[in-house]
Design a protein around this motif. Structure first.
Motif, PDB file in Angstrom:
ATOM      1  N   GLN B 154      15.002  16.394  12.875  1.00 38.92           N
ATOM      2  CA  GLN B 154      14.887  17.461  13.496  1.00 38.92           C
ATOM      3  C   GLN B 154      13.483  18.845  12.027  1.00 38.92           C
ATOM      4  N   LEU B 155      13.044  17.683  11.925  1.00 36.90           N
ATOM      5  CA  LEU B 155      11.361  17.910  11.556  1.00 36.90           C
ATOM      6  C   LEU B 155      10.220  17.003  12.402  1.00 36.90           C
ATOM      7  N   SER B 156       9.023  18.779  12.135  1.00 34.62           N
ATOM      8  CA  SER B 156       8.257  17.500  13.238  1.00 34.62           C
ATOM      9  C   SER B 156       7.895  16.775  12.607  1.00 34.62           C
ATOM     10  N   GLY B 157       6.271  15.318  13.191  1.00 36.16           N
ATOM     11  CA  GLY B 157       5.874  14.357  12.569  1.00 36.16           C
ATOM     12  C   GLY B 157       5.180  14.558  11.370  1.00 36.16           C
ATOM     13  N   GLY B 158       4.265  15.666  11.247  1.00 37.64           N
ATOM     14  CA  GLY B 158       3.923  15.940   9.927  1.00 37.64           C
ATOM     15  C   GLY B 158       4.653  16.732   8.856  1.00 37.64           C
ATOM     16  N   MET B 159       5.777  17.404   9.495  1.00 30.64           N
ATOM     17  CA  MET B 159       6.289  17.614   7.893  1.00 30.64           C
ATOM     18  C   MET B 159       7.340  16.909   7.138  1.00 30.64           C
ATOM     19  N   ARG B 160       7.681  15.322   8.207  1.00 29.22           N
ATOM     20  CA  ARG B 160       8.198  14.890   8.270  1.00 29.22           C
ATOM     21  C   ARG B 160       7.506  13.871   6.924  1.00 29.22           C
ATOM     22  N   GLN B 161       6.110  13.157   7.291  1.00 28.69           N
ATOM     23  CA  GLN B 161       5.273  12.821   6.564  1.00 28.69           C
ATOM     24  C   GLN B 161       5.190  12.837   5.028  1.00 28.69           C
ATOM     25  N   ARG B 162       5.171  14.687   5.316  1.00 25.72           N
ATOM     26  CA  ARG B 162       5.111  15.765   4.040  1.00 25.72           C
ATOM     27  C   ARG B 162       6.081  14.969   2.880  1.00 25.72           C
ATOM     28  N   ALA B 163       7.205  15.015   3.156  1.00 23.70           N
ATOM     29  CA  ALA B 163       8.570  14.441   3.273  1.00 23.70           C
ATOM     30  C   ALA B 163       8.653  13.137   2.438  1.00 23.70           C
ATOM     31  N   LEU B 164       8.347  12.715   3.427  1.00 20.94           N
ATOM     32  CA  LEU B 164       7.736  11.389   2.781  1.00 20.94           C
ATOM     33  C   LEU B 164       6.877  11.071   1.582  1.00 20.94           C
ATOM     34  N   ILE B 165       5.834  11.998   1.500  1.00 20.05           N
ATOM     35  CA  ILE B 165       4.737  12.062   0.186  1.00 20.05           C
ATOM     36  C   ILE B 165       5.929  12.712  -0.625  1.00 20.05           C
ATOM     37  N   ALA B 166       6.633  14.124  -0.545  1.00 20.48           N
ATOM     38  CA  ALA B 166       7.009  14.065  -1.960  1.00 20.48           C
ATOM     39  C   ALA B 166       8.442  12.880  -2.343  1.00 20.48           C
ATOM     40  N   MET B 167       8.845  12.377  -1.414  1.00 20.27           N
ATOM     41  CA  MET B 167       9.633  11.447  -2.049  1.00 20.27           C
ATOM     42  C   MET B 167       9.015  10.164  -3.236  1.00 20.27           C
ATOM     43  N   ALA B 168       7.276  10.046  -2.232  1.00 15.62           N
ATOM     44  CA  ALA B 168       6.503   9.193  -3.262  1.00 15.62           C
ATOM     45  C   ALA B 168       6.387   9.473  -4.194  1.00 15.62           C
ATOM     46  N   ILE B 169       6.168  10.597  -4.563  1.00 18.05           N
ATOM     47  CA  ILE B 169       4.867  11.805  -5.846  1.00 18.05           C
ATOM     48  C   ILE B 169       6.238  11.971  -6.997  1.00 18.05           C
ATOM     49  N   SER B 170       8.246  11.682  -6.379  1.00 21.68           N
ATOM     50  CA  SER B 170       8.970  12.437  -7.248  1.00 21.68           C
ATOM     51  C   SER B 170       9.183  12.174  -8.255  1.00 21.68           C
ATOM     52  N   ILE B 193      -2.836  16.453   5.840  1.00 25.30           N
ATOM     53  CA  ILE B 193      -2.163  15.990   4.928  1.00 25.30           C
ATOM     54  C   ILE B 193      -3.425  15.565   4.508  1.00 25.30           C
ATOM     55  N   PHE B 194      -4.622  14.697   4.457  1.00 21.34           N
ATOM     56  CA  PHE B 194      -5.273  14.689   3.585  1.00 21.34           C
ATOM     57  C   PHE B 194      -5.769  15.838   2.062  1.00 21.34           C
ATOM     58  N   GLY B 195      -6.139  16.684   2.520  1.00 21.01           N
ATOM     59  CA  GLY B 195      -6.267  17.985   1.634  1.00 21.01           C
ATOM     60  C   GLY B 195      -4.555  18.058   0.745  1.00 21.01           C
ATOM     61  N   LEU B 196      -3.839  17.961   0.912  1.00 16.65           N
ATOM     62  CA  LEU B 196      -2.445  18.248  -0.350  1.00 16.65           C
ATOM     63  C   LEU B 196      -2.222  16.354  -0.885  1.00 16.65           C
ATOM     64  N   ILE B 197      -2.872  15.527  -0.145  1.00 20.81           N
ATOM     65  CA  ILE B 197      -2.794  14.271  -1.011  1.00 20.81           C
ATOM     66  C   ILE B 197      -3.641  14.312  -2.485  1.00 20.81           C
ATOM     67  N   GLY B 198      -5.180  14.901  -2.052  1.00 20.11           N
ATOM     68  CA  GLY B 198      -5.921  15.166  -2.425  1.00 20.11           C
ATOM     69  C   GLY B 198      -5.823  16.249  -3.515  1.00 20.11           C
ATOM     70  N   GLU B 199      -5.244  17.227  -3.698  1.00 20.68           N
ATOM     71  CA  GLU B 199      -3.838  18.079  -4.314  1.00 20.68           C
ATOM     72  C   GLU B 199      -3.682  17.481  -5.645  1.00 20.68           C
ATOM     73  N   LEU B 200      -2.724  16.366  -4.708  1.00 17.35           N
ATOM     74  CA  LEU B 200      -2.096  15.742  -5.571  1.00 17.35           C
ATOM     75  C   LEU B 200      -2.335  15.266  -6.729  1.00 17.35           C
ATOM     76  N   LYS B 201      -3.493  13.970  -6.477  1.00 18.75           N
ATOM     77  CA  LYS B 201      -4.020  13.124  -6.863  1.00 18.75           C
ATOM     78  C   LYS B 201      -4.792  14.163  -7.785  1.00 18.75           C
ATOM     79  N   ASP B 202      -5.429  15.213  -7.782  1.00 18.21           N
ATOM     80  CA  ASP B 202      -6.351  15.548  -8.623  1.00 18.21           C
ATOM     81  C   ASP B 202      -4.902  16.504  -9.791  1.00 18.21           C
ATOM     82  N   GLU B 203      -3.609  17.031  -9.596  1.00 18.83           N
ATOM     83  CA  GLU B 203      -2.991  17.673 -10.012  1.00 18.83           C
ATOM     84  C   GLU B 203      -2.380  16.092 -10.679  1.00 18.83           C
ATOM     85  N   PHE B 204      -1.627  15.565  -9.973  1.00 20.17           N
ATOM     86  CA  PHE B 204      -0.871  14.151 -11.054  1.00 20.17           C
ATOM     87  C   PHE B 204      -1.636  13.048 -11.784  1.00 20.17           C
TER      88      PHE B 204
END
Lengths: 320, 330
Positions: B154-170, B193-204
């Motif tokens: 039910q999610l778009s490809g980009g959303m699913r990838q974000r959800a997968l990332i959310a699971m991976a960094i949970s 997505i790379f913007g997001l990963i960059g932010e998460l990388k610095d945050e965590f």
């Protein structure tokens, strides 16, 4: 959902019409005549002609078909000619339907109890000894005709072990559930094993397919316990195609019960249709086969609905 | 900076009916904590197998033959499977490329995230669900409270990838492995997505191991780059050095095959030939059949990965190794 259901029900109408025509034609094309069976050795041509006329068997084929169809649509399945003269066919079926349903249900339960665990184990231990053993048993299960297995079971349990419940026959519920189930056990085993084998093989291949899916690797990469992966990732996804096979098997179970009921002397619908065929009782054969068709259509519909329950992609088909 | 991961002499092979596939053939590299390492190479160069070896997720008929994988100083190859399960998803996490097939179609997004939390945290069922909503919010999924109970399709490809990332960094992993996380997505979503990963990388403060075949992604996202070819690392350097002073002929070929932005290219350059069969590798240098600079030695002798300047390693006979800088191993 309701629209889907209605659509499917409307689609069932032409299916039933074609089925009814085929059933009627086959019964009438087949050699043999109920009047001759009925009269036994007193074959008086004049009497035969009179009886034929009285029962409408002298009318042209299409007139007979339309007459029958008209009555069936009004819920009148006609009267038995030779099995139990003058008795309503609907009544005969109603008396025996519970036996067949019980046999089919019991067989299905046995089939599932054997098939699902062995299918799962076989897939999880692919190409190991337990896998080979269950696959050989499955092959044997598919290959042995259930009437033959039935005879073997009667010979072993009934004749050799001298168990009263192993010799066939039927005990109604009213005389104790335990005895009823005991007498049903061997027929259910005879009928259930072949389906167990089919379902087991399907379960095994669906499991293997699910095991190679990317989401299983994801779950492993997230540190999920193996048992949880088997249950929620593998089995849950493997069940989707298996449900179709199970649904189809229920149809076959009803068909297979014809032979099994005869072997075990169970007074079910299958037994009724066999009597109908031997004695050329047209209304009985037509009604029973038609009812089996109706039941199958209903089961297919139920299976499709279950499918949607198991697979969210179907349930929410249109929405994104 | 602290060293997070050190891979020493990793050899992973697959024993197929056709023969032995040398998927990873002696890899040596290290990754600092909160550093992003880009691993670049064509399909079949051993990038994904390297990642799966780190996670100890190599399945039959594959086997990790030798080497050491030191994660925070401890060798993962020595760990019992039970211990590895505790590490996977909590210490080291991985995002796969195809988000549709990588998520279980019969479980909701929330259920899949909550399940990971169940194994690695002591949160209650309710708290896990709430955390799943928070995580979806953190990865930029709109209406997270609603999306959490949606199924992957039910999610778009980009959303699913974000959800997968959310699971991976949970569970706040120390190391996040990304296996071509944006190949199935279009360019704008890829940038997000790379913007997001960059932010998460610095945050965590995570170390990131990014597998890709896209050199431009590496240039903007990573500090360190490894170029792999036919199961071997052929060049390693920091990003500036690699782009400013590429040495291996294969790296040069890869860089030349990026379409230039300014001038109009008549024809895009490509590397002639194709990736060798990993079962029947050529003698000598694996790249020699496709290389324009080969001499006699390249056909017979396998080049070792050698340091040519501090931090810049290359495996090529045709690159002059300065006197005094020895091989880093063996």
């Amino acid at each position: 959902m309701i629209v889907y259901l209605l659509k499917r029900l409307i689609l069932a109408i032409p299916t039933l019409l074609i089925a009814s025509f085929l059933i009627f034609s086959l019964v009438h094309i087949a050699p043999g005549d109920p009047i001759r069976v009925m009269l036994g050795q007193y074959q008086d041509p004049e009497l035969i002609a009179r009886l034929r006329e009285a029962m409408g068997l002298d009318l042209p084929f299409h007139v007979q078909y339309l007459r029958w169809l008209g009555k069936v649509l009004q819920g009148d399945l006609g009267l038995s000619i030779t099995v139990k003269r003058g008795a309503s066919v609907a009544g005969l079926i109603a008396q025996r339907f519970s036996v067949t349903v019980e046999l089919a249900t019991f067989s299905l339960i046995i089939a599932l109890l054997i098939a699902i665990p062995t299918g799962v184990i076989s897939a999880l231990r692919q190409n190991r000894l337990s896998d080979h053993i269950s696959r050989i048993i499955a092959l044997a299960g598919v290959s042995i005709p259930n009437f033959f297995l039935g005879i073997l079971l009667i010979l072993f349990v009934g004749v050799y072990l001298r168990q009263p419940w192993g010799a066939g026959g039927y005990v109604p519920f009213s005389r104790g559930l335990g005895r009823n189930l005991a007498h049903m056990f061997l027929p259910a085993v005879a009928l259930g094993t072949a389906y167990a084998a089919i379902i087991m093989r399907m379960m095994r291949s669906a499991m293997l397919d699910a095991m190679s899916q990317d989401f299983v690797r994801t779950a492993r990469a997230m540190g999920i316990a193996p048992g949880d992966i088997v249950r929620r990732d593998i089995v849950k996804n493997a069940l989707i195609p298996v449900v179709t096979v199970i649904g189809n098997s229920i149809g076959y179970l009803l068909g297979g019960s014809i032979v099994t009921e005869t072997v075990f002397r169970l007074p079910g619908v299958g037994n009724l249709v066999i009597m109908g065929v031997f004695r050329r009782d047209f209304p009985v054969i037509q009604a029973v086969v038609l009812i089996i068709v109706v039941v199958r259509i209903i089961i297919n519909l139920v299976v499709d609905l279950t499918y949607g329950f198991l697979d969210p992609r179907i349930r929410y088909g249109g929405e994104r | 900076m602290r060293e997070l991961l050190r891979v020493e002499g990793l050899v992973t092979r697959f024993y197929t009916d056709e023969g032995v596939v040398k998927a990873v053939d002696g890899s040596w590299f290290a990754l600092e904590a909160d550093e992003a390492l880009g691993v670049v190479g064509e399909s079949g160069s051993g990038k994904t197998v390297t990642a799966l070896s780190i996670m100890r997720l190599i399945e039959n008929p594959g086997r990790i033959e030798s080497g050491r994988i030191l994660f925070r100083g401890e060798d993962l190859l020595e760990k019992p499977e039970r211990e590895m399960r505790r590490i996977r998803g909590k210490e080291i996490s991985m995002v796969f490329q195809d988000s549709l097939s990588s998520l279980n179609p019969t479980l909701t997004i929330g259920a899949q995230i909550a399940r990971v939390l169940k194994y690695h945290t002591r949160l209650t069922r309710r708290a896990r669900w709430q955390r799943a909503v928070k995580l979806l919010e953190a990865v930029g999924i709109p209406e997270p409270a609603k999306r959490v109970s949606h199924y992957p399709h039910q999610l778009s490809g980009g959303m699913r990838q974000r959800a997968l990332i959310a699971m991976a960094i949970s569970c706040n992993p120390k190391l996040l492995i990304l296996d071509e996380p944006t190949t199935a997505l279009d360019v704008t979503i890829e940038a997000q997505i790379f913007g997001l990963i960059g932010e998460l990388k610095d945050e965590f403060r995570m170390g990131v191991f990014l597998i890709t075949h896209d050199l431009s992604v590496v240039a903007s996202f990573c500090q360190q780059v490894i170029i792999m070819y036919a199961g071997k690392i052929v060049e390693e350097a920091d990003v500036q050095e690699l782009y400013g002073n590429p040495l291996h002929p294969y790296t040069l070929g890869l860089l030349r095959s990026i379409p230039p932005l300014e001038e109009e290219a008549e024809r895009l350059e490509s590397i002639p030939g194709e990736v060798p069969d990993l079962i029947n590798l050529p003698p000598g240098c694996n790249f020699s059949p496709r290389c324009a600079l080969t001499d006699e030695r390249c056909w017979h002798e396998e080049p070792e990965l050698a340091e040519v300047s501090p931090g810049h390693r290359v495996a090529c006979h045709r690159v002059a190794v300065p006197v005094g800088v020895g091989e880093i191993h063996g």
